[in-house]
Enzyme design. Structure first.
Site, mmCIF file in Angstrom:
data_model
loop_
_atom_site.group_PDB
_atom_site.id
_atom_site.type_symbol
_atom_site.label_atom_id
_atom_site.label_comp_id
_atom_site.label_asym_id
_atom_site.label_seq_id
_atom_site.Cartn_x
_atom_site.Cartn_y
_atom_site.Cartn_z
ATOM 1 C CB CYS A 115 60.566 53.218 19.492
ATOM 2 S SG CYS A 115 60.637 52.298 20.928
ATOM 3 N N GLY A 116 58.236 54.953 20.489
ATOM 4 C CA GLY A 116 57.087 55.143 21.233
ATOM 5 C C GLY A 116 57.517 55.349 22.641
ATOM 6 N N GLY A 174 60.582 48.731 23.078
ATOM 7 C CA GLY A 174 60.868 47.841 21.718
ATOM 8 C C GLY A 174 62.372 47.993 21.255
ATOM 9 C CG HIS A 176 77.821 52.124 38.152
ATOM 10 N ND1 HIS A 176 76.854 51.929 39.164
ATOM 11 C CD2 HIS A 176 78.685 53.347 38.538
ATOM 12 C CE1 HIS A 176 77.321 53.047 40.137
ATOM 13 N NE2 HIS A 176 78.260 53.688 39.881
HETATM 14 C C1 RB5 Z 1 54.928 51.955 17.647
HETATM 15 O O1 RB5 Z 1 53.565 52.221 17.489
HETATM 16 C C2 RB5 Z 1 55.393 51.648 18.752
HETATM 17 O O2 RB5 Z 1 54.854 50.277 19.113
HETATM 18 C C3 RB5 Z 1 56.896 51.475 19.148
HETATM 19 O O3 RB5 Z 1 57.249 52.723 18.721
HETATM 20 C C4 RB5 Z 1 57.484 51.348 20.262
HETATM 21 O O4 RB5 Z 1 57.006 51.927 21.416
HETATM 22 C C5 RB5 Z 1 57.618 49.991 20.674
HETATM 23 O O5 RB5 Z 1 58.032 49.802 21.675
#
Ligand code: RB5
Length: 151
Positions: free
Chosen positions: A66-67, A71, A99
């Site tokens: 993700c970015g 998340g 580990h």
């Molecule tokens: C998306 O904009 C972003 O919030 C997601 O990709 C990620 O970075 C969340 O942790």
């Protein structure tokens, strides 16, 4: 190796580059998308798809992008039996397998450059759990924490 890969819009197009690299190296890829970085979507959906592929034995390991990677990491670690490592360096990538027996790598496409990301992926994929007693003991404790949900 069978590898599941999922990425939200923030992880695109790094996922495509990682898939290309891993296929060229002979790995079997389960591609959960996204294939369009312009459509806002939700990282938990990809974490769930990759995590379930691990849980049902369809793949050996997974990669979620993700970015920031944060998340994806939080969501993936909610799934029983999934041990997801958010890595921004190669040392953590191989140690997380050696580990901690991690089975999912999380990457932040807005944080690491493409070449570093590919080196992290290579380090994670190549590494194996050492199986040493001290690591097994610690993993057993991690599993006990996971089982507390049931009590
Ligand atoms: C998306 O904009 C972003 O919030 C997601 O990709 C990620 O970075 C969340 O942790």
């Amino acid at each position: 190796m069978r590898i599941a890969i999922g990425a939200d819009h923030g992880g695109f197009p790094l996922n495509e580059r990682v898939i290309e690299e891993l296929r060229a190296a002979g790995h079997e890829i389960e591609d959960f998308g996204t294939h369009d970085g312009n459509v806002p979507d939700d990282y938990p959906d990809y974490a769930l798809a990759v995590g379930q592929a691990i849980q049902n034995g369809k793949v050996d390991i997974g990669i979620i992008i993700c970015g920031s990677g944060v998340g994806a990491n939080v969501a993936a670690n909610k799934l029983r039996g999934v041990r997801a490592a958010l890595c921004g360096d190669t040392y953590s990538a191989h140690q997380s397998r050696e580990h901690d027996d991690c089975n999912v790598l999380c990457l932040g496409a807005r944080v690491v450059g493409v070449e570093l990301a590919l080196e992290i992926v290579r380090a994670f994929v190549r590494a194996r759990f050492t199986g040493e007693e001290r690591h097994r003991r610690r993993l057993a404790k991690v599993n006990e924490i996971e089982m507390m949900d049931d009590e």
